[in-house]
Scaffold this motif. Structure first.
Motif, mmCIF file in Angstrom:
data_model
loop_
_atom_site.group_PDB
_atom_site.id
_atom_site.type_symbol
_atom_site.label_atom_id
_atom_site.label_comp_id
_atom_site.label_asym_id
_atom_site.label_seq_id
_atom_site.Cartn_x
_atom_site.Cartn_y
_atom_site.Cartn_z
ATOM 1 N N THR A 135 31.015 -1.557 -0.636
ATOM 2 C CA THR A 135 29.760 -2.283 -0.824
ATOM 3 C C THR A 135 28.623 -1.270 -0.933
ATOM 4 N N ALA A 136 27.541 -1.719 -1.513
ATOM 5 C CA ALA A 136 26.369 -0.859 -1.645
ATOM 6 C C ALA A 136 25.832 -0.490 -0.271
ATOM 7 N N VAL A 137 25.937 -1.420 0.669
ATOM 8 C CA VAL A 137 25.460 -1.133 2.024
ATOM 9 C C VAL A 137 26.303 -0.023 2.648
ATOM 10 N N GLU A 138 27.617 -0.076 2.446
ATOM 11 C CA GLU A 138 28.481 0.992 2.966
ATOM 12 C C GLU A 138 28.107 2.343 2.349
ATOM 13 N N VAL A 139 27.915 2.326 1.055
ATOM 14 C CA VAL A 139 27.570 3.566 0.355
ATOM 15 C C VAL A 139 26.238 4.099 0.874
ATOM 16 N N THR A 140 25.258 3.210 0.925
ATOM 17 C CA THR A 140 23.918 3.617 1.355
ATOM 18 C C THR A 140 23.950 4.136 2.794
ATOM 19 N N ALA A 155 26.428 5.441 4.363
ATOM 20 C CA ALA A 155 27.108 6.735 4.413
ATOM 21 C C ALA A 155 26.134 7.868 4.085
ATOM 22 N N TYR A 156 25.292 7.639 3.090
ATOM 23 C CA TYR A 156 24.316 8.675 2.731
ATOM 24 C C TYR A 156 23.219 8.795 3.778
ATOM 25 N N LEU A 157 22.790 7.651 4.331
ATOM 26 C CA LEU A 157 21.779 7.715 5.392
ATOM 27 C C LEU A 157 22.319 8.494 6.592
ATOM 28 N N ALA A 189 15.109 4.175 5.080
ATOM 29 C CA ALA A 189 16.385 3.565 5.467
ATOM 30 C C ALA A 189 16.318 2.050 5.339
ATOM 31 N N GLU A 190 15.250 1.494 5.815
ATOM 32 C CA GLU A 190 15.117 0.037 5.821
ATOM 33 C C GLU A 190 15.117 -0.530 4.396
ATOM 34 N N GLY A 191 14.254 0.081 3.549
ATOM 35 C CA GLY A 191 14.159 -0.377 2.164
ATOM 36 C C GLY A 191 15.475 -0.176 1.427
ATOM 37 N N LEU A 202 16.623 3.359 -3.825
ATOM 38 C CA LEU A 202 15.698 4.490 -3.690
ATOM 39 C C LEU A 202 15.651 4.892 -2.217
ATOM 40 N N ILE A 203 16.425 5.913 -1.923
ATOM 41 C CA ILE A 203 16.746 6.223 -0.528
ATOM 42 C C ILE A 203 15.672 7.061 0.158
ATOM 43 N N GLY A 204 14.933 7.828 -0.605
ATOM 44 C CA GLY A 204 13.889 8.629 0.022
ATOM 45 C C GLY A 204 13.213 9.555 -0.964
ATOM 46 N N ARG A 205 12.163 10.212 -0.460
ATOM 47 C CA ARG A 205 11.352 11.097 -1.291
ATOM 48 C C ARG A 205 11.601 12.549 -0.901
ATOM 49 N N THR A 206 11.819 13.387 -1.915
ATOM 50 C CA THR A 206 12.201 14.770 -1.632
ATOM 51 C C THR A 206 11.033 15.732 -1.744
#
Lengths: 490, 96, 512
Positions: free
Chosen positions: C21-26, C28-30, C48-50, C118-122
């Motif tokens: 699932t996308a939640v699992e993938v997300t 894992a990266y978080l 993380a929340e978004g 969009l997981i975060g800003r680099t």
């Protein structure tokens, strides 16, 4: 020339183009909105935003330049003019520097009253640029903040720079009048000075004849803040006097001092020097990498030229030749705009008398419009109805003075000329009736008769007054003629 | 010709930056080195070369003259350092 | 196999098949960010929340059989220089530290529409000016392969995030090498497309005629997926190229027939690190083993690229950054302190009898500008603004800016001529592997020369890609740069993919 010098004037005019949206974004250009309600990230220069040129703005600019007989550049680009000011949110104005889209045109000016010879004023260049916002500062507040409204930021402007070809404030005024008229006819701008859609800066100096007959040029001064054409005339006249005085005192010539900027103070009727830091004029122009160049083909220019329609100068000539009116009359009519000219032409055609039509339009129609603050489009007496009245005046059915009463009645009631005349009880008086009436008057006024016989022909005017009291419809000219005839016969 | 401190100071006003005296010294030396480096372009003959201001040379890109809704004033002013609900506020513009 | 080892392409397949699932993938990266970003410092902000909310939404739609965008559920890290409505976009600068954009960049809008997470800003060099990410005013980013070294820059945060598998995909921007150089130094795949292929609308400008947005990923195949999602004509960007977007990810598996690679004579001179040269030459042999021909080509104006670049880029930057003046948004100086300073200066002058100098003091407004800008910008940004302002000022325009525009055309002509003979140009991405943090901060010119091999693509407007092609003995990644004629992104991606099918450099992970 009475002055010991010639004034040399060049004008820089900015007009707002009649587009619905701004030059680089979709915000409205409508005047008078509450502050900062017509802005978006693009016109406020927010980080990351980019400009995209308004096609209509470029088209209007092209029309104006072609109408001013400018050369249209086959390739034109956009440059950034850089300076810091809080009404300029990007820190630069998008303008045109070394490759404006047009250059080298001219505008013919003349004076219907003949105060100067008709002449061509050269146009150095016409270019397109964006407007800045507005900063408001309350002088009383001193240290307090200035307030910035960016509604106007990014509005499309046309900058029209003339050659220094004008030699009097009257010529400058004529140039502005003619330019405004042309742009309004084209629908390029409404040229409304109160709303800031036309702004004028002037470059002025003097050419003075030196002792040895050589020409001495005084330093060029740029005059700003003139908020009407009248103000331009007055500021230029003031500036000429002032520069002559300064020259007499200091002997300073062109090149001796840097170009000065002065502001016109309308209330005080003087120009004042403006503080100017040396560094502020280094605009560091360079091509705007966010906009691409524009190319214009010769074919496109010809298409624009063909679609321009009849421009004011040609229109004036046509009115003069077709209807036999004077340059003064054609000037007044054309200056009123296309709609009034159309009205006039219909009236001249329908009445069959162009001169008479010109008189009535100028004296009666325009006066009424001015009084009522109305526009010709909404004027209730349309050309065919007014033509009917004019024909009756011409045929002697009603004299000019009573004709004006008929005109007023038509205006008030919406009746036709014939109906209005009937309502006013105007009908032609039978010739025999008229002769009888005159006979009575001559008989009853021996003193007047004696005066006339003694050569005081103006005494005959008194017969007209008396005749009108007896019958309002009498033709005053006929009354006078008949009375004089009767007296002469004795 | 080496860059002078006065030139750099003048540029800092044009750029609306302010450099402390020690910053000014470092900046002058660094700019001088960089300018010295870029001046090697002078050795190329470019008289017959057209300047290239864009990476992709396109022309005539326009948008139609259509009004789009402006942004809400409150949203536009939200990021302003100083505003009064209607205007942006800045130190007096007079005398500049 | 862990989620972090799967390519974005695989993640999409697994999610489509219902095995992930996308939640699992997300998540894992978080989790990976949680484990390693304290050391690496790639992210300025993690949402993380978004991210989880977006991932859940994508999962729900997938389950319900409703349409999902082409990147549905794949995390993407974004360089903090692209506007996203209502969110911060700091550009790693004090001046924009608290600035929220009221609109979406076209790239952001496209990523949102593609259902990317969009997981975060680099992190980045301030306003993308730099090649080490050391110019960030907000934080230090370290190279995941050696935490004492720079990750490259300016897209150092994006490259480090992908290298450390804290995101499978990342967005970078490249003005003089800012995607390719950090990709090379971090051992990931990074591509600068042809100028105009990706919209610049909403990309906070550094040098408008050079800036271009592009993808970073662990492979060319994934880079193709991301490029496909963000490329395309944009009416909001006048410089955007009006051409259809090829299906890069569909075509990527087709090897290039009769490929001719060009090696630039001028790129293999003194100054090139021996280990880097060896790895690059070995990579070229790999291509030969795949049937490619190799030719030497010349780019005679190569030696002028950095000089040309360091005129054009600062000139445009000095203008683009004029807007950060404290008037309408961004940092403004403390006005009380400012007025107190002015009054003190005035009193000082008056008491020492220099009354004439009082008139020369900066007005409150000029003072506000100068203080705000000096406080808001870091040293490198100020240096470039100064350089650009000087080069454009009266009397210098022709000698610097105009001259550079002319040399720019000569550089472009060099490429056009070379591409008459070869399909792609191959060479090192950088002359040396990642250097130590702090090593070059006092020598801006040395720092500028790091861009030697990358700036020419920006000047010419062509595309380039950097792919991992080996490691130094010390374990630092080495990048191979490929450059192609305009609008040949497809060729670049396929050539990179061919290489990655034959090698496994791109699958190596840093020892975190």
């Amino acid at each position: 020339m009475s002055e010991p010098y010639a004034i040399v004037i060049g004008l820089e005019v900015h007009v707002q183009l009649l587009t619905a949206s701004k030059l680089f974004c979709g915000c409205s250009t409508k005047f008078g909105a509450p502050p900062n309600t017509q802005t978006c990230p693009i016109c406020t220069g927010m980080p990351g935003t980019l400009p995209v040129m308004n096609r209509r703005a470029f088209e209007l600019a092209l029309q104006a330049a072609v109408a001013l007989d400018c050369q249209i550049a086959p390739f034109t680009k956009w440059d950034r003019k850089q300076y810091y000011y809080p009404d300029l949110p990007k820190g630069y104005q998008i303008s045109q520097y070394d490759l404006p889209f047009s250059h080298g045109g001219h505008l013919t000016i003349s004076d219907a009253k003949g105060r100067f010879e008709a002449k061509q004023v050269g146009i150095i260049r016409v270019h397109l640029e964006e407007d800045a916002g507005k900063s408001v500062h309350d002088e009383q507040a001193g240290e307090a903040d200035s307030r910035i409204d960016l509604n106007r930021a990014g509005t499309p402007l046309l900058e029209i720079v003339s050659q220094p070809d004008m030699r009097s404030p009257a010529e400058a005024k004529a140039y502005l009048d003619e330019l405004k008229l042309l742009l309004v006819y084209l629908g390029v701008s409404d040229c409304n000075m109160q709303e800031g859609s036309l702004r004028v800066d002037a470059n002025v100096n003097l050419h003075i004849a030196g002792a040895g007959g050589e020409k001495i040029a005084t330093p060029i001064v740029e005059v700003k803040n003139m908020n009407s054409f009248r103000a331009v005339e007055r500021a230029l006249a003031y500036e000429a006097d002032r520069q002559f005085e300064v020259w007499r005192e200091t002997g300073r010539k062109l090149g001796d001092v840097p170009k000065q900027t002065r502001g016109w103070d309308d209330a005080a009727d003087i120009t004042r020097g403006q503080r100017h830091k040396e560094e502020s004029s280094d605009y560091r122009y360079f091509p705007d990498p966010d906009l691409v160049p524009v190319t214009v083909s010769a074919k496109q220019v010809e298409e624009v030229r063909a679609a321009l329609g009849e421009l004011p100068a040609a229109l004036r000539r046509r009115l003069e030749t077709t209807y036999g009116i004077t340059p003064y009359d054609s000037d007044v009519l054309v200056n009123q705009g296309q709609e009034l000219v159309t009205y006039y032409v219909e009236l001249a055609e329908a009445s069959g008398d162009g001169k008479m039509a010109a008189n009535w339009v100028q004296q009666d129609v325009l006066r009424t419009l001015n009084e009522q603050g109305a526009s010709i489009g909404a004027f209730p007496i349309r050309p065919p109805q007014l033509a009917e009245l004019l024909q009756k005046v011409r045929a002697g059915e009603v004299d000019t003075t009573r004709g004006r009463e008929v005109f007023a009645a038509m205006l008030a009631s919406g009746r036709s000329a014939a109906e209005a005349m009937r309502a006013l009880g105007i009908e032609q008086v039978d010739e025999s009736q008229l002769v009888e009436l005159c006979r009575q008057l001559v008989a009853a006024n021996p003193k007047l008769v004696a005066d006339v016989k003694a050569g005081k022909l103006q005494a005959a005017g008194a017969f007209i007054g008396q005749a009108k009291k007896l019958n309002a419809n009498v033709n005053p000219n006929r009354v006078r003629e008949i009375c004089l005839e009767l007296i002469a016969k004795g | 010709m080496p860059l002078t401190r006065e030139q750099v100071e003048k540029v800092s006003l044009l750029a609306r930056l302010r450099l402390a005296p020690e910053e000014l010294a470092t900046m002058t030396a660094q700019l001088d080195a960089i300018v010295g480096y870029v001046e090697q372009l002078a050795e190329l003959d470019t008289t017959a070369v057209e300047p290239m201001a864009h990476a992709v040379e396109q022309t005539n890109v326009f948008r139609p003259d259509e009004v789009r809704a402006s942004f809400d004033r409150a949203e536009m002013l939200a990021g302003a350092p100083k505003a009064d609900g209607q205007f942006y506020l800045v130190p007096a513009v007079l005398g500049d | 196999m862990s989620v972090l080892e799967l390519s974005a392409r695989r993640l999409l397949d697994e999610m489509a098949a219902g095995r992930l699932t996308a939640v699992e993938v997300t998540q894992a990266y978080l989790d990976q960010i949680g484990r390693h970003d304290r050391d690496v410092g790639a992210f300025l902000r993690v949402d993380a929340e978004g991210a989880i909310a977006k991932a859940s939404d994508v999962d729900e739609r997938r389950r319900a059989g409703r349409p999902v965008g082409r990147l549905g559920g794949v995390p993407v890290a974004v360089k903090d220089i692209l506007a996203s409505r209502g969110e911060l976009v700091t550009c790693a600068s004090r001046t924009l530290e608290h600035f929220r954009a009221p609109y979406d960049a076209t790239v952001i809008a496209k990523l949102k529409a593609a259902d990317a997470v969009l997981i975060g800003r680099t992190n980045l060099d301030e306003f993308a000016m730099g090649g080490s990410t050391e110019n960030s005013a907000l934080q230090t980013t370290r190279n995941p392969w050696d935490l004492s070294r720079i990750p490259g820059g300016s897209s150092g945060g994006s490259a480090a995030a992908v290298a450390a598998r804290m995101a499978p995909l990342a967005i970078g921007t490249d003005t003089g090498g800012s995607i390719r150089e950090p990709a090379g130094l971090c051992g990931v795949t990074g591509m600068k497309p042809t100028y105009g292929v990706v919209s610049r609308f909403g990309l906070v400008a550094f040098a408008s005629s050079l800036d271009q947005v592009g993808p970073l990923a662990t492979s060319a195949e994934d880079a193709a997926l991301l490029l496909e999602a963000i490329a395309g004509h944009d009416r909001a960007d006048s410089t955007s190229v009006d051409a259809p977007v090829p299906p890069y990810s569909e075509w990527i598996g087709q090897p290039l027939e009769d490929l001719t690679l060009g090696l630039v004579r001028e790129h293999f001179g003194p100054g090139l690190d021996a280990e880097v040269e060896r790895a690059v030459r070995e990579a070229v042999r790999v291509y030969e083993s795949l049937g490619a021909k190799v030719k030497e080509v010349s780019l005679p104006h190569s030696k002028y690229c950095v000089a040309t670049y360091y005129i054009i880029a600062p000139c445009e930057a000095s203008s683009n950054l004029a807007r950060y003046d404290g008037a309408h948004y961004g940092h403004r100086t403390d006005e009380k302190a400012m007025l107190a300073e002015r009054d003190a200066e005035r009193r000082h002058l008056e008491s020492s009898g220099e009354t004439a100098a009082v008139d020369e003091l900066d007005t409150a407004l000029v003072r506000m500008y100068r203080r705000s800008r000096s406080e808001g910008f870091g040293a490198e940004v100020k240096r470039r603004i100064m350089l650009g302002t000087y080069a454009l000022s009266a009397g210098y325009y022709d000698a610097y800016y105009l001259k550079a525009l002319k040399v720019r055309r000569l550089i472009r002509r060099d490429f056009d001529k070379a591409f008459d003979d070869v399909d792609l140009i191959a060479g090192p991405t950088t002359a040396a592997p990642a250097f130590k943090i702090g090593e070059k901060v006092d020598d801006p010119l040395a720092m500028y020369l790091v861009d030697l091999y990358t700036v020419s693509a920006n000047l010419a407007g062509i595309g380039g890609i950097s792919i991992p092609c080996g490691f130094t003995a010390a374990g630092l990644p080495i990048g191979l740069q490929l450059q192609a004629p305009p609008l040949e992104e497809d060729r670049l991606l396929r050539a990179a993919h061919m290489f990655q099918q034959a090698t496994d450099w791109h699958t190596r992970r840093p020892p975190l």
